[in-house]
Design a protein around this motif. Sequence first.
Motif, PDB file in Angstrom:
ATOM      1  N   GLN A 107     -61.987 -94.557  49.996  1.00  0.00           N
ATOM      2  CA  GLN A 107     -61.323 -95.800  49.600  1.00  0.00           C
ATOM      3  C   GLN A 107     -62.010 -96.418  48.386  1.00  0.00           C
ATOM      4  OE1 GLN A 107     -61.367 -98.222  53.143  1.00  0.00           O
ATOM      5  NE2 GLN A 107     -59.413 -97.423  53.872  1.00  0.00           N
ATOM      6  N   ARG A 108     -63.329 -96.379  48.374  1.00  0.00           N
ATOM      7  CA  ARG A 108     -64.077 -96.935  47.245  1.00  0.00           C
ATOM      8  C   ARG A 108     -63.813 -96.135  45.970  1.00  0.00           C
ATOM      9  NH1 ARG A 108     -68.373 -96.962  49.647  1.00  0.00           N
ATOM     10  NH2 ARG A 108     -69.316 -95.021  48.912  1.00  0.00           N
ATOM     11  N   GLU A 109     -63.753 -94.797  46.097  1.00  0.00           N
ATOM     12  CA  GLU A 109     -63.498 -93.964  44.928  1.00  0.00           C
ATOM     13  C   GLU A 109     -62.088 -94.171  44.386  1.00  0.00           C
ATOM     14  OE1 GLU A 109     -64.324 -90.030  46.186  1.00  0.00           O
ATOM     15  OE2 GLU A 109     -66.513 -90.248  46.095  1.00  0.00           O
ATOM     16  N   VAL A 110     -61.114 -94.327  45.295  1.00  0.00           N
ATOM     17  CA  VAL A 110     -59.738 -94.577  44.845  1.00  0.00           C
ATOM     18  C   VAL A 110     -59.651 -95.912  44.114  1.00  0.00           C
ATOM     19  CG1 VAL A 110     -57.391 -95.058  45.647  1.00  0.00           C
ATOM     20  CG2 VAL A 110     -58.654 -93.128  46.598  1.00  0.00           C
ATOM     21  N   ALA A 111     -60.311 -96.926  44.666  1.00  0.00           N
ATOM     22  CA  ALA A 111     -60.301 -98.243  44.020  1.00  0.00           C
ATOM     23  C   ALA A 111     -60.977 -98.181  42.652  1.00  0.00           C
ATOM     24  CB  ALA A 111     -60.992 -99.266  44.913  1.00  0.00           C
ATOM     25  N   LYS A 115     -59.407 -98.743  38.924  1.00  0.00           N
ATOM     26  CA  LYS A 115     -59.992 -99.793  38.095  1.00  0.00           C
ATOM     27  C   LYS A 115     -60.536 -99.263  36.776  1.00  0.00           C
ATOM     28  CE  LYS A 115     -63.272-103.638  38.481  1.00  0.00           C
ATOM     29  NZ  LYS A 115     -64.256-104.307  39.386  1.00  0.00           N
ATOM     30  N   TYR A 116     -61.156 -98.074  36.820  1.00  0.00           N
ATOM     31  CA  TYR A 116     -61.820 -97.544  35.631  1.00  0.00           C
ATOM     32  C   TYR A 116     -61.199 -96.239  35.130  1.00  0.00           C
ATOM     33  CZ  TYR A 116     -65.379-100.829  37.217  1.00  0.00           C
ATOM     34  OH  TYR A 116     -66.034-101.958  37.629  1.00  0.00           O
ATOM     35  N   GLY A 117     -60.021 -95.885  35.644  1.00  0.00           N
ATOM     36  CA  GLY A 117     -59.401 -94.620  35.250  1.00  0.00           C
ATOM     37  C   GLY A 117     -59.010 -94.559  33.785  1.00  0.00           C
ATOM     38  N   ASN A 118     -58.813 -95.713  33.159  1.00  0.00           N
ATOM     39  CA  ASN A 118     -58.400 -95.752  31.750  1.00  0.00           C
ATOM     40  C   ASN A 118     -59.582 -95.958  30.805  1.00  0.00           C
ATOM     41  OD1 ASN A 118     -55.695 -95.495  32.526  1.00  0.00           O
ATOM     42  ND2 ASN A 118     -55.484 -97.713  32.786  1.00  0.00           N
ATOM     43  N   SER A 119     -60.774 -95.687  31.296  1.00  0.00           N
ATOM     44  CA  SER A 119     -61.963 -95.952  30.476  1.00  0.00           C
ATOM     45  C   SER A 119     -61.944 -95.170  29.169  1.00  0.00           C
ATOM     46  CB  SER A 119     -63.229 -95.614  31.265  1.00  0.00           C
ATOM     47  OG  SER A 119     -63.338 -96.419  32.414  1.00  0.00           O
ATOM     48  N   GLN A 120     -61.537 -93.899  29.228  1.00  0.00           N
ATOM     49  CA  GLN A 120     -61.594 -93.067  28.025  1.00  0.00           C
ATOM     50  C   GLN A 120     -60.586 -93.520  26.977  1.00  0.00           C
ATOM     51  OE1 GLN A 120     -63.901 -90.660  27.320  1.00  0.00           O
ATOM     52  NE2 GLN A 120     -62.966 -90.865  25.288  1.00  0.00           N
ATOM     53  N   ILE A 121     -59.369 -93.816  27.404  1.00  0.00           N
ATOM     54  CA  ILE A 121     -58.382 -94.264  26.418  1.00  0.00           C
ATOM     55  C   ILE A 121     -58.758 -95.630  25.857  1.00  0.00           C
ATOM     56  CG2 ILE A 121     -56.834 -95.353  28.104  1.00  0.00           C
ATOM     57  CD1 ILE A 121     -54.493 -94.339  26.390  1.00  0.00           C
ATOM     58  N   MET A 122     -59.397 -96.468  26.692  1.00  0.00           N
ATOM     59  CA  MET A 122     -59.867 -97.752  26.184  1.00  0.00           C
ATOM     60  C   MET A 122     -60.939 -97.552  25.114  1.00  0.00           C
ATOM     61  SD  MET A 122     -58.119-100.107  27.687  1.00  0.00           S
ATOM     62  CE  MET A 122     -56.737 -98.947  27.636  1.00  0.00           C
ATOM     63  N   LEU A 123     -61.793 -96.551  25.332  1.00  0.00           N
ATOM     64  CA  LEU A 123     -62.823 -96.253  24.336  1.00  0.00           C
ATOM     65  C   LEU A 123     -62.193 -95.793  23.022  1.00  0.00           C
ATOM     66  CD1 LEU A 123     -65.845 -96.012  23.738  1.00  0.00           C
ATOM     67  CD2 LEU A 123     -65.754 -93.677  24.651  1.00  0.00           C
ATOM     68  N   ASP A 124     -61.124 -94.989  23.121  1.00  0.00           N
ATOM     69  CA  ASP A 124     -60.428 -94.557  21.904  1.00  0.00           C
ATOM     70  C   ASP A 124     -59.764 -95.741  21.202  1.00  0.00           C
ATOM     71  OD1 ASP A 124     -61.163 -91.937  22.370  1.00  0.00           O
ATOM     72  OD2 ASP A 124     -59.329 -91.464  23.486  1.00  0.00           O
ATOM     73  N   LEU A 125     -59.256 -96.680  21.969  1.00  0.00           N
ATOM     74  CA  LEU A 125     -58.592 -97.835  21.368  1.00  0.00           C
ATOM     75  C   LEU A 125     -59.586 -98.748  20.645  1.00  0.00           C
ATOM     76  CD1 LEU A 125     -55.987 -98.795  24.127  1.00  0.00           C
ATOM     77  CD2 LEU A 125     -55.566 -97.635  21.954  1.00  0.00           C
TER      78      LEU A 125
END
Length: 227
Positions: A107-111, A115-125
């Motif tokens: 449950q913690r990993e899914v949350a 929450k942080y699944g878009n970290s890489q695209i945010m870094l590109d942005l």
Amino acid sequence: MSSHGKASAEASESIERDESIGANAGETDSGSTDEVRTSNQEQESATEEPVVTPESTAVDGSGDEESPAGTSALERRIAELEEENSALKDQFLRKSADFENLRKRMQREVAEAAKYGNSQIMLDLVTIIDDFERAIKSADESKDFDSFYDGIAIIEKQFTNMLDRKWGLRRLESVGEEFDPQVHEAIMTEQSSDQDHPVVVEDYQKGYMLHDRVLRSAKVKVAMPTS
């Protein structure tokens, strides 16, 4: 012998015979009475219930008692089963605790993934944001609009190329293409004698594909052939 003497003798013999017969009859009656008495005693003996004494009960019940060896084996078996039950209970509790910990971790990993699944695209942005900041700073210092325009065009091209290369987001170029209702949304139409099939002549809003799926349809103007 005179006739009187003969009569006396015959009378005596008759009396003796009668006494003999009476004696025999008495013996017969006595024997019958004894037989009847014996038969009654046997019947009474047969109907009497056997008397149960403590000694006889103890003797009869002695076979039902377990031997010391059998009792000891049973006690050992009970102890073994209790030990096995305790071990299984402990194992069950451990497995239950492990499962609960696994469930909470998932449950913690899914949350965290949400929450942080878009970290890489945010870094590109933010890298593109850095480019915009440098372009704005350069234009502010030079006051050269043409250079600023060229810098913005370069950033826009780098941005779209990065989205296509790293994330599978491809921009649709619709002008001059045959109208496709799967990827185009006709906002306006016009009649054209130069076309023999519907063609996109103007792109009001770009469309985008995410891998092989339409993410957003392009809003376009379509030239329709005259009938």
